[in-house]
Design a protein around this motif. Structure first.
Motif, short mmCIF file in Angstrom:
data_model
loop_
_atom_site.label_atom_id
_atom_site.label_comp_id
_atom_site.label_asym_id
_atom_site.label_seq_id
_atom_site.Cartn_x
_atom_site.Cartn_y
_atom_site.Cartn_z
N VAL A 53 0.82 -1.22 0.00
CA VAL A 53 0.00 0.00 0.00
C VAL A 53 0.85 1.26 0.00
CG1 VAL A 53 -1.99 -1.13 1.06
CG2 VAL A 53 -0.23 -0.12 2.53
N ALA A 54 2.16 1.14 -0.21
CA ALA A 54 3.04 2.31 -0.20
C ALA A 54 2.60 3.31 -1.26
CB ALA A 54 4.48 1.88 -0.46
N GLY A 55 2.52 4.59 -0.88
CA GLY A 55 2.14 5.63 -1.81
C GLY A 55 0.66 5.75 -2.08
N ILE A 56 -0.13 4.90 -1.45
CA ILE A 56 -1.59 4.94 -1.61
C ILE A 56 -2.18 5.75 -0.47
CG2 ILE A 56 -3.71 3.56 -1.68
CD1 ILE A 56 -2.03 3.05 -4.10
N GLY A 57 -2.98 6.75 -0.81
CA GLY A 57 -3.70 7.50 0.22
C GLY A 57 -5.11 6.97 0.37
N PRO A 58 -5.90 7.53 1.27
CA PRO A 58 -7.30 7.14 1.39
C PRO A 58 -8.00 7.27 0.04
CG PRO A 58 -6.67 8.60 3.19
CD PRO A 58 -5.54 8.62 2.21
N PHE A 59 -8.85 6.32 -0.29
CA PHE A 59 -9.55 6.37 -1.57
C PHE A 59 -10.99 5.88 -1.40
CE2 PHE A 59 -7.47 2.25 -1.34
CZ PHE A 59 -8.38 1.34 -1.87
N THR A 60 -11.82 6.26 -2.34
CA THR A 60 -13.25 5.94 -2.28
C THR A 60 -13.59 4.86 -3.30
OG1 THR A 60 -13.82 8.16 -1.52
CG2 THR A 60 -15.59 6.86 -2.50
N VAL A 61 -14.33 3.87 -2.87
CA VAL A 61 -14.80 2.81 -3.76
C VAL A 61 -16.31 2.66 -3.60
CG1 VAL A 61 -12.67 1.48 -3.80
CG2 VAL A 61 -14.37 1.02 -2.04
N THR A 62 -16.94 2.13 -4.62
CA THR A 62 -18.33 1.70 -4.53
C THR A 62 -18.31 0.18 -4.55
OG1 THR A 62 -19.10 3.69 -5.66
CG2 THR A 62 -20.62 1.82 -5.57
N ASP A 63 -18.54 -0.41 -3.41
CA ASP A 63 -18.33 -1.85 -3.26
C ASP A 63 -19.13 -2.32 -2.05
OD1 ASP A 63 -17.25 -4.49 -3.22
OD2 ASP A 63 -15.36 -3.76 -4.03
N GLU A 64 -19.06 -3.61 -1.80
CA GLU A 64 -19.65 -4.17 -0.59
C GLU A 64 -18.65 -4.00 0.56
OE1 GLU A 64 -22.27 -7.66 -2.76
OE2 GLU A 64 -20.24 -8.11 -2.09
N LEU A 65 -19.09 -3.33 1.61
CA LEU A 65 -18.23 -3.10 2.77
C LEU A 65 -18.39 -4.29 3.71
CD1 LEU A 65 -17.90 0.28 4.69
CD2 LEU A 65 -17.56 -1.94 5.74
N TYR A 66 -17.43 -5.18 3.68
CA TYR A 66 -17.57 -6.45 4.38
C TYR A 66 -17.44 -6.29 5.90
CZ TYR A 66 -17.66 -9.82 0.53
OH TYR A 66 -18.02 -10.57 -0.54
N VAL A 67 -18.41 -6.87 6.59
CA VAL A 67 -18.36 -7.02 8.04
C VAL A 67 -18.15 -8.51 8.28
CG1 VAL A 67 -19.59 -6.78 10.22
CG2 VAL A 67 -19.93 -5.10 8.40
N CYS A 68 -17.07 -8.84 8.97
CA CYS A 68 -16.66 -10.25 9.10
C CYS A 68 -16.42 -10.64 10.54
CB CYS A 68 -15.38 -10.51 8.30
SG CYS A 68 -15.48 -10.09 6.56
N GLU A 69 -16.49 -11.93 10.76
CA GLU A 69 -16.02 -12.53 12.01
C GLU A 69 -14.54 -12.84 11.80
OE1 GLU A 69 -18.38 -15.62 14.47
OE2 GLU A 69 -17.12 -16.78 13.09
N LEU A 70 -13.68 -12.31 12.66
CA LEU A 70 -12.24 -12.43 12.46
C LEU A 70 -11.66 -13.58 13.27
CD1 LEU A 70 -11.22 -8.64 12.54
CD2 LEU A 70 -12.02 -10.04 10.62
#
Length: 297
Positions: free
Chosen positions: A144-161
């Motif tokens: 993720v080097a050089g990547i700043g916060p970004f916006t996507v249109t996607d499914e925001l996964y809520v998971c059991e970790l």
């Protein structure tokens, strides 16, 4: 375990429900095809135990594909012996739609068995698909080097970790995930929702990237919708998603060169097909993580 002349054998599993697997399969094969040493065999499910025993890397993009006990054992064995598994989007999802009358509710039964521990998560729910911000958890990591916060249109996964995760990207969401049986409680805490993480298992590694939703017009016919009237490409046109996905494929292939960050962008230097050992894990608490929005037409 590379073959003659350095050939790497890859297994791609791409199939399931409610997504445009033709699109995902094509894009993933294009990325794998950037590495001439990689020879890829494609499957729609986990009936690939013999291939896994000989494979160097595994890439999966599935939804509600349920490996049988022997297949789960083969997947775990692959990672334990040092295999590299790039798991995308709904790989960790087991989803059952309700069949009675009334509003449709999706349940997420715990049928992955020991594979949930290998993967590090199991999908529970997601809020409706809409734009959300992905944040960088570990800006020092090469993926993720050089990547700043970004916006996507996607499914925001809520998971059991499960287990200790080295989280590199995350999203934030607190609230209901309507349409899922556990949606009223899965995301009521303020825990960050992992979007990209690394998980060690035995001598190998899982790289899990929850982004990647896509759906064609005819992909939810089993839910009673013959034609949605639109094609949804989700994040597949988002530059940051494509950059990180390409890096994930490179890491899984083992084709890493030196990376430097200049003017906020990661620049590839060198090549040589050298595998870089993953950095020490950055502990992340095993609390509920947010998935993408529920599978609705």
């Amino acid at each position: 375990m590379a073959g003659p002349a350095g050939r790497l054998d890859a297994v791609l599993v791409c199939g399931g429900r409610w997504h445009d697997f033709d699109h995902a399969r094509l894009r993933l094969l294009e990325l794998l095809g950037e590495h001439p040493r990689v020879r890829t065999t494609v499957y729609q499910d986990y009936g690939c135990e013999a291939a896994l025993d000989e494979a160097d890397l595994l890439v999966t993009y599935t939804c509600d594909v349920r490996p049988r006990p022997a297949q789960r054992a083969a997947l775990a064995r692959f990672v334990e012996r040092g295999g590299r598994w790039l798991a995308l989007h709904g790989t960790n999802a087991v989803i059952e739609p309700s069949t009675g009358g009334g509003p449709r509710v999706f349940t997420t039964p715990r049928l992955l068995g020991e594979l949930a521990q290998v993967l590090g998560s199991q999908f529970l729910a997601h809020p409706p698909i809409e734009p959300y911000q992905v944040r960088v958890t570990r800006p020092d990591h090469p993926l993720v080097a050089g990547i700043g916060p970004f916006t996507v249109t996607d499914e925001l996964y809520v998971c059991e970790l499960h287990g200790e995760l080295d989280v590199l990207l995350h999203a934030e969401y607190t609230g209901p995930c309507r349409g899922f049986a556990e949606g009223d409680s899965a995301a009521l805490d303020d825990a960050p929702r992992p979007v990209l993480y690394l998980k060690r298992h035995g001598a190998g590694e899982v790289c899990y990237f929850t982004l990647g939703h896509c759906r064609g017009r005819y992909d939810v016919q089993d839910l009673g919708v013959d034609d949605t009237g639109r094609v949804d490409r989700g994040p597949w046109h988002t530059p940051e998603f494509l950059t990180v996905l390409r890096r994930c494929v490179e890491r899984t292939v083992g084709a890493w060169g030196r990376r430097t960050v200049e003017r906020g962008q990661a620049v590839e230097r060198g090549g040589g097909g050298r595998r870089i050992s993953p950095p020490p894990p950055h502990p992340f608490p095993s609390r509920g993580c947010a998935p993408g929005p529920p599978l609705r037409p």
